[in-house]
Scaffold this motif. Structure first.
Motif, mmCIF file in Angstrom:
data_model
loop_
_atom_site.group_PDB
_atom_site.id
_atom_site.type_symbol
_atom_site.label_atom_id
_atom_site.label_comp_id
_atom_site.label_asym_id
_atom_site.label_seq_id
_atom_site.Cartn_x
_atom_site.Cartn_y
_atom_site.Cartn_z
ATOM 1 N N GLU A 209 37.843 5.343 29.513
ATOM 2 C CA GLU A 209 36.843 6.052 30.335
ATOM 3 C C GLU A 209 36.201 5.091 31.329
ATOM 4 O O GLU A 209 36.051 5.405 32.510
ATOM 5 C CB GLU A 209 35.745 6.627 29.450
ATOM 6 C CG GLU A 209 36.013 7.990 28.874
ATOM 7 C CD GLU A 209 34.792 8.474 28.132
ATOM 8 O OE1 GLU A 209 33.709 8.567 28.745
ATOM 9 O OE2 GLU A 209 34.900 8.751 26.933
ATOM 10 N N ALA A 210 35.818 3.922 30.839
ATOM 11 C CA ALA A 210 35.154 2.939 31.697
ATOM 12 C C ALA A 210 36.075 2.512 32.831
ATOM 13 O O ALA A 210 35.619 2.307 33.967
ATOM 14 C CB ALA A 210 34.719 1.735 30.870
ATOM 15 N N TYR A 211 37.364 2.388 32.546
ATOM 16 C CA TYR A 211 38.299 1.983 33.598
ATOM 17 C C TYR A 211 38.388 3.039 34.687
ATOM 18 O O TYR A 211 38.600 2.718 35.863
ATOM 19 C CB TYR A 211 39.691 1.738 32.998
ATOM 20 C CG TYR A 211 40.655 1.161 33.999
ATOM 21 C CD1 TYR A 211 40.745 -0.214 34.213
ATOM 22 C CD2 TYR A 211 41.455 1.992 34.773
ATOM 23 C CE1 TYR A 211 41.606 -0.748 35.157
ATOM 24 C CE2 TYR A 211 42.325 1.470 35.713
ATOM 25 C CZ TYR A 211 42.398 0.098 35.904
ATOM 26 O OH TYR A 211 43.235 -0.423 36.843
ATOM 27 N N LEU A 212 38.206 4.303 34.322
ATOM 28 C CA LEU A 212 38.319 5.389 35.296
ATOM 29 C C LEU A 212 37.182 5.398 36.323
ATOM 30 O O LEU A 212 37.313 6.022 37.379
ATOM 31 C CB LEU A 212 38.328 6.740 34.582
ATOM 32 C CG LEU A 212 39.603 7.146 33.854
ATOM 33 C CD1 LEU A 212 39.390 8.468 33.126
ATOM 34 C CD2 LEU A 212 40.768 7.263 34.817
ATOM 35 N N LEU A 213 36.089 4.719 36.030
ATOM 36 C CA LEU A 213 34.916 4.815 36.897
ATOM 37 C C LEU A 213 35.208 4.363 38.324
ATOM 38 O O LEU A 213 34.773 4.994 39.294
ATOM 39 C CB LEU A 213 33.745 4.018 36.305
ATOM 40 C CG LEU A 213 33.265 4.486 34.915
ATOM 41 C CD1 LEU A 213 32.072 3.657 34.459
ATOM 42 C CD2 LEU A 213 32.922 5.967 34.929
ATOM 43 N N GLU A 214 35.938 3.255 38.487
ATOM 44 C CA GLU A 214 36.266 2.776 39.830
ATOM 45 C C GLU A 214 37.143 3.781 40.563
ATOM 46 O O GLU A 214 36.926 4.069 41.750
ATOM 47 C CB GLU A 214 36.982 1.425 39.767
ATOM 48 C CG GLU A 214 37.377 0.902 41.153
ATOM 49 C CD GLU A 214 38.239 -0.356 41.099
ATOM 50 O OE1 GLU A 214 38.385 -1.007 42.142
ATOM 51 O OE2 GLU A 214 38.775 -0.666 40.019
ATOM 52 N N ILE A 215 38.109 4.333 39.850
ATOM 53 C CA ILE A 215 39.027 5.279 40.480
ATOM 54 C C ILE A 215 38.299 6.531 40.925
ATOM 55 O O ILE A 215 38.506 7.033 42.034
ATOM 56 C CB ILE A 215 40.168 5.634 39.508
ATOM 57 C CG1 ILE A 215 40.992 4.381 39.190
ATOM 58 C CG2 ILE A 215 41.067 6.724 40.074
ATOM 59 C CD1 ILE A 215 42.054 4.590 38.130
ATOM 60 N N LEU A 216 37.402 7.045 40.085
ATOM 61 C CA LEU A 216 36.715 8.290 40.406
ATOM 62 C C LEU A 216 35.596 8.089 41.420
ATOM 63 O O LEU A 216 35.197 9.042 42.093
ATOM 64 C CB LEU A 216 36.147 8.914 39.128
ATOM 65 C CG LEU A 216 37.182 9.311 38.070
ATOM 66 C CD1 LEU A 216 36.510 9.948 36.876
ATOM 67 C CD2 LEU A 216 38.225 10.252 38.651
ATOM 68 N N SER A 217 35.084 6.871 41.547
ATOM 69 C CA SER A 217 34.025 6.602 42.524
ATOM 70 C C SER A 217 34.594 6.296 43.901
ATOM 71 O O SER A 217 34.160 6.860 44.911
ATOM 72 C CB SER A 217 33.166 5.414 42.063
ATOM 73 O OG SER A 217 32.451 5.742 40.901
ATOM 74 N N ASP A 218 35.564 5.398 43.954
ATOM 75 C CA ASP A 218 36.071 4.898 45.241
ATOM 76 C C ASP A 218 37.523 5.269 45.508
ATOM 77 O O ASP A 218 38.051 4.936 46.564
ATOM 78 C CB ASP A 218 35.933 3.364 45.275
ATOM 79 C CG ASP A 218 34.506 2.910 45.027
ATOM 80 O OD1 ASP A 218 33.593 3.554 45.553
ATOM 81 O OD2 ASP A 218 34.319 1.921 44.297
ATOM 82 N N PHE A 219 38.162 5.930 44.555
ATOM 83 C CA PHE A 219 39.577 6.293 44.667
ATOM 84 C C PHE A 219 40.409 5.073 45.042
ATOM 85 O O PHE A 219 41.164 5.070 46.010
ATOM 86 C CB PHE A 219 39.768 7.433 45.674
ATOM 87 C CG PHE A 219 39.094 8.701 45.248
ATOM 88 C CD1 PHE A 219 39.608 9.445 44.191
ATOM 89 C CD2 PHE A 219 37.946 9.140 45.865
ATOM 90 C CE1 PHE A 219 38.971 10.616 43.779
ATOM 91 C CE2 PHE A 219 37.310 10.302 45.460
ATOM 92 C CZ PHE A 219 37.821 11.039 44.408
ATOM 93 N N GLN A 220 40.215 4.032 44.257
ATOM 94 C CA GLN A 220 40.975 2.810 44.451
ATOM 95 C C GLN A 220 41.224 2.144 43.110
ATOM 96 O O GLN A 220 40.530 2.414 42.124
ATOM 97 C CB GLN A 220 40.249 1.845 45.390
ATOM 98 C CG GLN A 220 39.020 1.182 44.790
ATOM 99 C CD GLN A 220 38.418 0.151 45.729
ATOM 100 O OE1 GLN A 220 38.564 0.235 46.939
ATOM 101 N NE2 GLN A 220 37.736 -0.826 45.172
ATOM 102 N N VAL A 221 42.239 1.302 43.082
ATOM 103 C CA VAL A 221 42.587 0.511 41.897
ATOM 104 C C VAL A 221 42.634 -0.945 42.325
ATOM 105 O O VAL A 221 43.244 -1.277 43.353
ATOM 106 C CB VAL A 221 43.956 0.934 41.321
ATOM 107 C CG1 VAL A 221 44.455 -0.076 40.309
ATOM 108 C CG2 VAL A 221 43.865 2.314 40.690
ATOM 109 N N THR A 222 41.985 -1.810 41.568
ATOM 110 C CA THR A 222 42.010 -3.237 41.862
ATOM 111 C C THR A 222 43.024 -3.925 40.961
ATOM 112 O O THR A 222 42.926 -3.878 39.739
ATOM 113 C CB THR A 222 40.623 -3.867 41.652
ATOM 114 O OG1 THR A 222 39.676 -3.233 42.526
ATOM 115 C CG2 THR A 222 40.660 -5.359 41.958
#
Length: 306
Positions: A148-161
């Motif tokens: 769930e925590a990993y999804l936060l970046e994807i759902l906020s900025d639609f990006q993967v680092t």
């Protein structure tokens, strides 16, 4: 390319053309999710049509559907990306055999997108022929909280680092549908990034409309009786009440048996289509099924249905 609905009424029409019988509240949150480019979080009992929403959107808007089925232990390598290690090792050996000794250059080459295996979440950030894809993150409650925590970046900025490459950002946000059967609570941080909607069991009239749309072979009287029977079952003390998916399966099964109305013996014999636990079946079969059928018919007469 089909256009995104311009109003709530257009969204209702879009669902209707795909034989998805939704109410105005659902159409409203879908419309807002599409217009605001916000993920849609659908929560509710299993079998009420949450996953189907994503399938309908993908088919109706002619978008690619990318599905991530969640499970305990789901990790980045399975959901986002991993490196093609065998190909990287081969590239290193070939470079050394060719006399290449510049380690920085070799490292730069092997950690490029050429050797990147893209999993569903990373695939969803890529543009499609007809626009951004529909990303279905199904049964998020089955995954671990760390995911769930990993999804936060994807759902906020639609990006993967990716540490070796940097941030890969979607040129256009995907249409995201997240489902949960509420076997556990989902963290507020994830829900805040989404538009939320509880998808409950439909009422009698709407469930009959669903069966008529999805199981048209069932005769009208049978449809009314079986839906009313299922509605009564949901009021019983069962370990797992039947969802709409089970109602549709039962309608198809009874139509295959050439039933025109509910028969107590036939109901008892086919309860395994509706109920998935033996204790629940034992509670309903026999005399209890007969009683529920009689109550069902009395209720339909009262409502002048069937």
């Amino acid at each position: 390319m089909p256009a995104v609905p311009g109003s709530i009424d257009d969204t209702l029409a879009l669902l209707g053309r795909a034989s998805y019988v939704g109410d105005r509240a659902l159409a409203t949150v879908i419309f807002l999710s599409l217009r605001l480019a916000r993920p849609l979080f659908l929560e509710g009992e299993a079998g009420v049509g949450k996953t189907e929403v994503a399938k309908v959107l993908a088919a109706s808007l002619d978008r690619r559907l990318i599905r991530l089925q969640c499970y305990e232990g789901l990790d980045v390598a399975s959901a986002v990306y991993e490196w093609n290690y065998p190909a990287q090792m081969m590239a290193i050996r070939l470079a050394e055999a060719a006399g290449e000794h510049d380690k920085d250059r070799i490292e730069h080459d092997i950690f490029s997108e050429r050797y990147l295996i893209k999993r569903p979440l990373l695939q969803a950030l890529e543009p499609g022929t007809n626009g951004a894809p529909v990303l279905l993150i199904d049964e998020i409650d089955r995954a671990d909280e760390a995911f769930e925590a990993y999804l936060l970046e994807i759902l906020s900025d639609f990006q993967v680092t990716i540490p070796e490459i940097g941030a890969l950002k979607a040129p256009e946000p995907p249409i995201v549908v997240i489902t949960s059967n509420r076997t556990r609570e989902i963290h507020d941080a994830l829900k805040r990034r989404c538009l939320y909607h509880w998808l409950g069991y439909p009422d009698l009239n709407r469930e009959m409309a669903i069966v008529r749309a999805k199981a048209p072979r069932a005769p009208q009287r049978l449809t009314a009786e079986l839906v009313a029977f299922v509605q009564s079952l949901r009021k019983q003390d069962l370990f797992k009440s039947p969802g709409v998916a089970e109602t549709l399966d039962w309608a198809a099964a009874l139509a295959e048996l050439d039933a025109v109305a509910l028969d107590p013996t036939q109901v008892s014999d086919t309860l395994g289509v509706l109920l998935k636990y033996q204790d629940d079946i034992a509670k309903i079969e026999g005399a209890k099924a007969q009683m529920l059928i009689e109550e069902t018919r009395a209720e339909l007469r009262r409502l002048e249905i069937g």
